[in-house]
Design a protein around this motif. Structure first.
Motif, mmCIF file in Angstrom:
data_model
loop_
_atom_site.group_PDB
_atom_site.id
_atom_site.type_symbol
_atom_site.label_atom_id
_atom_site.label_comp_id
_atom_site.label_asym_id
_atom_site.label_seq_id
_atom_site.Cartn_x
_atom_site.Cartn_y
_atom_site.Cartn_z
ATOM 1 N N LYS A 51 0.827 -1.203 0.000
ATOM 2 C CA LYS A 51 0.000 0.000 0.000
ATOM 3 C C LYS A 51 0.862 1.255 0.000
ATOM 4 N N GLN A 52 1.922 1.233 0.799
ATOM 5 C CA GLN A 52 2.823 2.391 0.846
ATOM 6 C C GLN A 52 3.488 2.626 -0.507
ATOM 7 N N ARG A 53 3.957 1.520 -1.122
ATOM 8 C CA ARG A 53 4.627 1.659 -2.434
ATOM 9 C C ARG A 53 3.669 2.181 -3.504
ATOM 10 N N LEU A 54 2.446 1.641 -3.529
ATOM 11 C CA LEU A 54 1.478 2.065 -4.537
ATOM 12 C C LEU A 54 1.043 3.511 -4.335
ATOM 13 N N GLY A 58 1.417 6.912 -6.776
ATOM 14 C CA GLY A 58 0.211 7.647 -7.167
ATOM 15 C C GLY A 58 -0.921 6.761 -7.624
ATOM 16 N N ASN A 59 -0.918 5.517 -7.148
ATOM 17 C CA ASN A 59 -1.962 4.565 -7.535
ATOM 18 C C ASN A 59 -3.303 4.952 -6.910
ATOM 19 N N THR A 61 -6.153 3.403 -7.083
ATOM 20 C CA THR A 61 -6.909 2.268 -6.557
ATOM 21 C C THR A 61 -6.736 2.152 -5.051
ATOM 22 N N VAL A 62 -5.499 2.288 -4.580
ATOM 23 C CA VAL A 62 -5.220 2.216 -3.150
ATOM 24 C C VAL A 62 -5.904 3.344 -2.408
ATOM 25 N N THR A 63 -5.873 4.534 -2.993
ATOM 26 C CA THR A 63 -6.506 5.702 -2.370
ATOM 27 C C THR A 63 -8.000 5.497 -2.182
ATOM 28 N N ASN A 64 -8.618 4.821 -3.135
ATOM 29 C CA ASN A 64 -10.075 4.631 -3.103
ATOM 30 C C ASN A 64 -10.520 3.459 -2.224
ATOM 31 N N CYS A 65 -9.587 2.606 -1.823
ATOM 32 C CA CYS A 65 -9.938 1.498 -0.937
ATOM 33 C C CYS A 65 -10.260 2.047 0.460
ATOM 34 N N HIS A 66 -11.197 1.412 1.139
ATOM 35 C CA HIS A 66 -11.545 1.880 2.481
ATOM 36 C C HIS A 66 -11.737 0.694 3.417
ATOM 37 N N GLY A 67 -12.018 0.985 4.674
ATOM 38 C CA GLY A 67 -12.141 -0.068 5.659
ATOM 39 C C GLY A 67 -13.582 -0.370 6.042
ATOM 40 N N LEU A 68 -13.871 -1.642 6.296
ATOM 41 C CA LEU A 68 -15.172 -2.078 6.787
ATOM 42 C C LEU A 68 -14.942 -3.119 7.894
ATOM 43 N N LYS A 69 -15.905 -3.263 8.771
ATOM 44 C CA LYS A 69 -15.770 -4.234 9.846
ATOM 45 C C LYS A 69 -16.122 -5.630 9.342
ATOM 46 N N PHE A 89 -9.045 -6.442 -9.163
ATOM 47 C CA PHE A 89 -8.436 -6.792 -10.449
ATOM 48 C C PHE A 89 -7.202 -5.922 -10.703
ATOM 49 N N ARG A 90 -7.283 -4.652 -10.325
ATOM 50 C CA ARG A 90 -6.153 -3.740 -10.530
ATOM 51 C C ARG A 90 -5.025 -4.013 -9.541
ATOM 52 N N LEU A 91 -5.393 -4.303 -8.289
ATOM 53 C CA LEU A 91 -4.372 -4.576 -7.280
ATOM 54 C C LEU A 91 -3.599 -5.852 -7.587
ATOM 55 N N ILE A 92 -4.296 -6.855 -8.097
ATOM 56 C CA ILE A 92 -3.665 -8.141 -8.381
ATOM 57 C C ILE A 92 -2.519 -7.991 -9.375
ATOM 58 N N GLN A 93 -2.618 -7.001 -10.246
ATOM 59 C CA GLN A 93 -1.548 -6.755 -11.222
ATOM 60 C C GLN A 93 -0.228 -6.383 -10.550
ATOM 61 N N SER A 94 -0.313 -5.899 -9.298
ATOM 62 C CA SER A 94 0.893 -5.489 -8.564
ATOM 63 C C SER A 94 1.411 -6.583 -7.645
ATOM 64 N N ILE A 95 0.785 -7.764 -7.685
ATOM 65 C CA ILE A 95 1.179 -8.858 -6.805
ATOM 66 C C ILE A 95 1.583 -10.069 -7.645
ATOM 67 N N PRO A 96 2.886 -10.320 -7.776
ATOM 68 C CA PRO A 96 3.323 -11.484 -8.561
ATOM 69 C C PRO A 96 2.894 -12.778 -7.880
ATOM 70 N N SER A 97 2.121 -13.588 -8.608
ATOM 71 C CA SER A 97 1.623 -14.828 -8.016
ATOM 72 C C SER A 97 1.126 -15.783 -9.095
ATOM 73 N N PRO A 98 1.426 -17.079 -8.937
ATOM 74 C CA PRO A 98 0.895 -18.071 -9.881
ATOM 75 C C PRO A 98 -0.621 -18.231 -9.739
ATOM 76 N N ASN A 99 -1.159 -17.749 -8.618
ATOM 77 C CA ASN A 99 -2.601 -17.852 -8.386
ATOM 78 C C ASN A 99 -3.383 -16.667 -8.948
#
Length: 218
Positions: A51-54, A58-59, A61-69, A89-99
């Motif tokens: 989150k800090q890196r994104l 200036g990403n 997507t991270v700015t628009n994410c919020h918290g819920l209980k 879908f946008r965040l997943i592009q920043s996470i290298p993963s075979p899944n």
């Protein structure tokens, strides 16, 4: 805002989700998604760094994410960062993963399933059955639980038809039902079973569910 918390299963891993009736969209726990994709021993720390890196990049997507209980592993409702399926879908592009690709397909299916359930409510029962099986409940218990869900829906529909409102009035009537077979209010019975925010009926035994269903008929 009418929200419905639930747990979905992706390859035997639990992913906390919340359906927003008003916005008609899913919100998904980002921490759970990161754990699925990275198998990190500390997905919270992974998300903090990502989150800090994104944000530095200036990403939006991270700015628009919020918290819920959502329900935490300790059973308490705690604030957690969530994202819509589109944001994920946008965040997943920043996470290298075979899944990554299988998870994208799972997300797309999640959205379609909800639309299908809205047009055919019977599908939600079938999926509830599958989910309880995946969570390790016995078939006998599941049959009783699904029956209690059906009865509960009939009751609340009847309450609504005579002008009662969700909240205090529903809780009062629920207490009456619980007290007729357990001699305890819903709150007292949850304390007896050591529950906090958990759903009481999801933590009843077969015998308790049978009693609950039986009393709900009257």
């Amino acid at each position: 805002m009418d929200n419905k918390n639930s747990i979905k299963i992706f390859e035997d891993k639990k992913v906390r989700t919340l359906w927003d009736e008003e916005k008609e969209q899913w919100f998904v726990s980002i921490i759970d998604v990161i754990e699925v994709l990275t198998e990190s021993v500390n997905p919270t720390a992974y998300w903090r760094k990502l989150k800090q890196r994104l944000k530095e990049e200036g990403n939006e997507t991270v700015t628009n994410c919020h918290g819920l209980k959502m329900k935490a592993p300790d059973g308490k409702m705690r604030l957690t960062d969530v994202a819509t399926t589109e944001q994920l879908f946008r965040l997943i592009q920043s996470i290298p993963s075979p899944n990554a690709e299988p998870f994208k397909l799972w997300l797309a299916k999640l959205g379609q399933e909800r639309l299908d359930e809205m047009s055919d409510p019977e599908l939600s029962i079938d999926r509830a059955l599958k989910q309880y099986l995946e969570l390790g409940y016995s078939e006998n218990w599941i049959n009783q639980r699904l029956k209690s869900i059906e009865i509960r829906k009939e009751l609340t529909d009847e309450w609504k038809s005579i002008g009662l409102k969700e909240g205090f009035e529903f809780a009062t009537l629920t207490d009456i039902i619980t007290k007729t077979w357990s001699e305890k209010t819903t709150k007292e019975y949850k304390i007896l079973k050591g529950l906090k925010k958990e759903n009481l009926r999801d933590n009843m035994t077969n015998t308790e569910l049978i009693k609950y269903v039986g009393r709900s008929f009257y």
